[in-house]
Structures are given as C-alpha cells and as structure tokens.
Design a protein around this motif. Structure first.
Motif, mmCIF file in Angstrom:
data_model
loop_
_atom_site.group_PDB
_atom_site.id
_atom_site.type_symbol
_atom_site.label_atom_id
_atom_site.label_comp_id
_atom_site.label_asym_id
_atom_site.label_seq_id
_atom_site.Cartn_x
_atom_site.Cartn_y
_atom_site.Cartn_z
ATOM 1 N N SER A 1 0.836 -1.197 0.000
ATOM 2 C CA SER A 1 0.000 0.000 0.000
ATOM 3 C C SER A 1 0.874 1.251 0.000
ATOM 4 O O SER A 1 2.067 1.209 0.315
ATOM 5 N N ASP A 2 0.263 2.386 -0.356
ATOM 6 C CA ASP A 2 1.002 3.654 -0.334
ATOM 7 C C ASP A 2 1.501 3.977 1.073
ATOM 8 O O ASP A 2 2.606 4.504 1.244
ATOM 9 N N LEU A 3 0.673 3.647 2.074
ATOM 10 C CA LEU A 3 1.074 3.894 3.461
ATOM 11 C C LEU A 3 2.370 3.181 3.790
ATOM 12 O O LEU A 3 3.314 3.774 4.320
ATOM 13 N N ALA A 4 2.452 1.886 3.469
ATOM 14 C CA ALA A 4 3.646 1.097 3.777
ATOM 15 C C ALA A 4 4.847 1.565 2.962
ATOM 16 O O ALA A 4 5.974 1.615 3.469
ATOM 17 N N ASN A 5 4.615 1.922 1.699
ATOM 18 C CA ASN A 5 5.727 2.322 0.834
ATOM 19 C C ASN A 5 6.323 3.661 1.255
ATOM 20 O O ASN A 5 7.538 3.859 1.177
ATOM 21 N N TYR A 6 5.483 4.596 1.696
ATOM 22 C CA TYR A 6 5.994 5.898 2.118
ATOM 23 C C TYR A 6 6.555 5.846 3.539
ATOM 24 O O TYR A 6 7.555 6.508 3.849
ATOM 25 N N ALA A 7 5.911 5.081 4.423
ATOM 26 C CA ALA A 7 6.316 5.055 5.830
ATOM 27 C C ALA A 7 7.699 4.455 6.026
ATOM 28 O O ALA A 7 8.350 4.740 7.038
ATOM 29 N N GLN A 8 8.169 3.634 5.083
ATOM 30 C CA GLN A 8 9.506 3.051 5.232
ATOM 31 C C GLN A 8 10.616 4.070 4.981
ATOM 32 O O GLN A 8 11.795 3.754 5.174
ATOM 33 N N PHE A 9 10.247 5.288 4.579
ATOM 34 C CA PHE A 9 11.244 6.333 4.356
ATOM 35 C C PHE A 9 11.058 7.534 5.280
ATOM 36 O O PHE A 9 11.750 8.533 5.127
ATOM 37 N N ILE A 10 10.124 7.459 6.219
ATOM 38 C CA ILE A 10 9.891 8.531 7.183
ATOM 39 C C ILE A 10 10.584 8.148 8.488
ATOM 40 O O ILE A 10 10.289 7.084 9.059
ATOM 41 N N PRO A 11 11.516 8.941 9.010
ATOM 42 C CA PRO A 11 12.322 8.538 10.175
ATOM 43 C C PRO A 11 11.504 8.112 11.379
ATOM 44 O O PRO A 11 11.904 7.190 12.100
ATOM 45 N N PHE A 12 10.370 8.756 11.636
ATOM 46 C CA PHE A 12 9.582 8.438 12.817
ATOM 47 C C PHE A 12 8.930 7.052 12.731
ATOM 48 O O PHE A 12 8.688 6.404 13.751
ATOM 49 N N THR A 13 8.616 6.578 11.532
ATOM 50 C CA THR A 13 7.920 5.296 11.351
ATOM 51 C C THR A 13 8.795 4.249 10.679
ATOM 52 O O THR A 13 8.410 3.074 10.608
ATOM 53 N N LEU B 1 16.093 -0.961 -1.251
ATOM 54 C CA LEU B 1 15.284 0.009 -0.512
ATOM 55 C C LEU B 1 15.626 0.020 0.975
ATOM 56 O O LEU B 1 15.519 1.051 1.638
ATOM 57 N N ILE B 2 16.036 -1.136 1.503
ATOM 58 C CA ILE B 2 16.376 -1.186 2.925
ATOM 59 C C ILE B 2 17.608 -0.325 3.209
ATOM 60 O O ILE B 2 17.700 0.313 4.265
ATOM 61 N N TRP B 3 18.532 -0.256 2.260
ATOM 62 C CA TRP B 3 19.730 0.565 2.458
ATOM 63 C C TRP B 3 19.409 2.042 2.273
ATOM 64 O O TRP B 3 20.027 2.899 2.933
ATOM 65 N N ILE B 4 18.449 2.341 1.392
ATOM 66 C CA ILE B 4 17.992 3.727 1.279
ATOM 67 C C ILE B 4 17.357 4.174 2.590
ATOM 68 O O ILE B 4 17.598 5.286 3.076
#
Length: 443
Positions: A365-377, A397-400
């Motif tokens: 989902s968009d939520l999961a895809n964006y949240a993996q790049f937001i420091p708080f989440t 993506l994990i290294w990004i």
C-alpha cells in the motif's frame, strides 16, 4: 571523548542496578515464552471430529478414500460439482463440516482445496491430508504406472492441499511472517519510547535539582547529551540482548519438553537412514503433524537475517528519538513542563503500531511504501517488509531507508546539541516552539 564515556558508564551502571531493570530482564522473556506457548496451543485447537464431503465429479476416487476407518474423520461423496455458497448455506449440507473439492485435473496440477466451517485442529488437518494423498497415490499407480507403491512414493510430487475457511475462501491465512516483523518493529518502537522518556526524565530531574550546573562546569553540554544518550542506549541493548538469549533458551526448552510431539525423533534422521531420506522423513512428518505457529517460529523465521537488522534499526531509531527527547528534557522549564511535546511523540508511536498492523494485509500500500522512508515510522515498516520479503530487485530500498535514518540522526543531533547547549541552564520559562526556535538560532 573521555567525558562522554564516563557519563555513559555512569548511566549504564545506574540503570543496571535498578530493581525495575532487573525485574524486566526476566519478566519480558517469561511473557514472550508464555505467549508462544499459548499461541501454539491455540493453533492446535479446533474441531477434532469432522464429517468430510468429497465433491468428485470425475469419479477419480471411485467412492473410496481409505480401507481403514478413522475414529475422528468420516467421509462422504457427491459425484457432482458443488459451489461454496451452496455448501455453506444448503440445508442438506449442514451436517458436513468440511468440503474437499476434487477437480478433474488433480492428477496433473496436484492442487486440492479443503473448505471448513469451523477451524479444524492441526492433527485432523494432517489426517485428512495424509489419507487423501495416499488414496490419490493408489489411483495414480493403478492408472499410469506399473511401479509398486514404495517405488512410486520415492518419485512422487507432493500435493498442495490448501485449507480455507468458507467464510473467507479467497484468502484463508494472513501472512504470518509479517507478524514476526511487526513484533520486532513494535519492540523497537516501544523500547525506544520507554528509554527516550528515561532520557527526558533524567535530564529534567538533574536540571530541576541544579545538578547540571555542576556537571556543565566540568564537561561541555554536548558531551553530557551524548553521554546520556549512549549510556541509556547501551543499557537498552544489554537488556534486549539478555531478552534474546533467554527467549532462545526458552524456545529450545519448549521444543524438547512441551512441543516434542510436533518434531520427529532426531534419532530417526541420524545413522539409521541416509541423508536424503532423513530430510524426506522430516518433511513428511511436518506435513502430517502440522501446526502453523510451530512452523512459523521454528522453521520460517530467518533469525540470522532479522536479528542483525533488528539491532541495527533499533540503534538508529533509538539515536533519532533519543536526540529529540534529550532536546525536550534540556528545554523544559520544570519537571512538569514539556507534556505538549511528549504527547505527540506517544501519538506517533501509537500511530506507527496501528499503521504497521494495517500494512500486514496490504504490504504494498502507499502507506507502507511511504512510511519506510519517514524517520519516525521507518524502523517498524522496514522490519515488516524485511520479514515478508522485499520484491525481487527492490532489496536496495532497505539501504535507502538506513541512509535516510543516518542522515536524520545527524541532523537531529546537530539541532539537539545547539538547543541543549543554550537551554540547559534556563529556568522559569514555558516550553514552546517559539522558544526552541529562538534557542536554535542563538550562538
């Protein structure tokens, strides 16, 4: 740097000698092991006496399922196609607990669907699977081969017997592997919040008692901040390390003492059989004596991959949150001040836990895809995606995410050190965004 190390060692010693630290050191692993035990037992519960209706329009089984009657499973046949809704709601079928849908191509595609009304216990699922596979083998041998049964079973391809609920026929099971990542992510978020608040309370208390006035006369404010963050974080790592050790020990003890009936006797896979035969024997046993939680905990969790990333993202997540909490602690005008900033942080953690739960059913989902790049989440969603598996070609993506977290830590530490240095010796004010901004711009 020596001052930072001394302050860190003081924080480690102070927390490790605390009664609550020692209490939680043993309580948390005990709770986790108890939870595992009850989840395994819950996964093994279900109906233990069932009546199975086999829809066999091609008369492949010829009305025979086994020459030996089972005390717990009764079989009946219908020589026609049967829709799920008809089986679910039709009065004539209410006496049946299970529908085994046998399509005419089963001998080629090895695919069978088993729909149940109420959850079936794992031993009964294994019995149905085992009995049905053996009957199909007999049919295959008689129609397509001159081999003996033993020779055929050495060459056989296992059937894919898929158990599904008639209330949810398209998706019988959630992605259990995602729950492992969710558990690790939740540990990161909750422990980070707990120790972050510990940093805040410690700094606020020392500031209220005027202890910092003595300390900053000896060390720089930035050294005090780093020493507290590193020391409390090291205490957290030590505590989590003991948790992992105790939980692993407990899981192995459960395997030998309480869950031994879910595992084949290892002596059978030793010198008595060949190497390949041992693997086949274990595989066959697992398919007959199936338990989803046992399979998940002891087979499917790749701890050699998850644990290093768990400690890595716990460390970076803690440093990010720790810098923020140290900033708030130093900027508080009194011990009771700063609630306006603490509550949003708690809300962020709660939101992350809830959003992570929602992402289990839709990891793309968009939520999961964006949240993996937001420091708080980020720590929560990286662990979920890591446990469920990144899509082929997207492992980078994990290294990004890690680089984003490192950059965020550097930025947060820089901002926190500037505010920490100016606000630490300020008293009698009310904490506000305007005041933080003013201290940040001060030289």
């Amino acid at each position: 740097m020596n001052a930072v190390v001394l302050i860190a060692l003081k924080e480690i010693k102070q927390r490790m000698l605390n009664r609550s630290f020692l209490f939680m050191l043993f309580l948390v692993p005990l709770m986790i092991i108890s939870m595992v035990y009850f989840l395994v037992k819950a996964a093994d519960e279900g109906k233990k006496n069932v009546h199975v209706l086999i829809a066999d329009p091609g008369d492949i089984l010829q009305g025979v399922i086994s020459s030996k009657e089972s005390p717990n499973v009764n079989y009946s046949f219908v020589s026609d196609y049967l829709e799920i809704d008809e089986f679910k709601n039709g009065k004539r079928y209410q006496k049946f607990d299970v529908l085994l849908e046998l399509n005419e191509k089963v001998l080629n595609n090895k695919k069978v669907f088993v729909f149940y009304r109420d959850y079936i216990s794992s031993p009964i699922q294994g019995a149905i699977r085992y009995t049905f596979e053996r009957r199909v083998e007999e049919v295959l041998i008689s129609e397509f081969s001159d081999l003996s049964i033993d020779e055929f079973r050495q060459l056989k391809q296992p059937l894919n017997v898929d158990f599904r609920s008639i209330h949810n026929p398209t998706n019988s099971k959630a992605n259990n592997a995602g729950w492992v990542g969710y558990f690790f992510g939740a540990i990161i978020m909750l422990v980070t919040l707990f120790y972050g608040l510990s940093i805040l309370r410690g700094i606020a208390k020392e500031k209220a008692e005027r202890v910092v006035e003595v300390v900053v006369s000896i060390v720089r404010p930035s050294q005090l901040m780093l020493g507290k963050i590193i020391g409390i974080g090291a205490a957290a790592i030590i505590q989590i390390g003991f948790w992992v050790l105790f939980v692993f020990t407990g899981l192995y003890a459960l395997q030998d003492l309480l869950f031994s009936d879910f595992f084949i006797d290892q002596s059978l896979t030793g010198a008595q059989v060949s190497d390949g035969a041992g693997e086949i024997l274990q595989s066959e046993f697992n398919r007959i004596r199936n338990n989803e939680m046992i399979h998940l905990i002891y087979d499917r969790i790749n701890l050699s991959l998850l644990l290093p990333f768990f400690f890595l993202f716990f460390g970076v997540g803690y440093l990010f949150y720790g810098a923020f909490f140290s900033l708030i602690g130093a900027a508080m005008g009194s011990e009771g001040d700063g609630q306006i900033f603490i509550l949003p942080m708690i809300f962020i953690v709660v939101f992350t836990l809830f959003a992570g739960y929602l992402s289990l059913s839709n990891p793309e989902s968009d939520l999961a895809n964006y949240a993996q790049f937001i420091p708080f989440t980020l720590p929560m969603f990286v662990m979920i995606k890591l446990s469920m598996g990144y899509a082929v070609g997207s492992g980078y993506l994990i290294w990004i995410s890690l680089l984003i977290m490192i950059f965020s830590i550097i930025l947060m530490l820089w901002v926190a050190s500037r505010i920490f240095k100016v606000s630490l010796l300020s008293y009698g004010h009310r904490l506000s965004l305007r005041g933080l901004f003013k201290w940040f711009l001060s030289k």
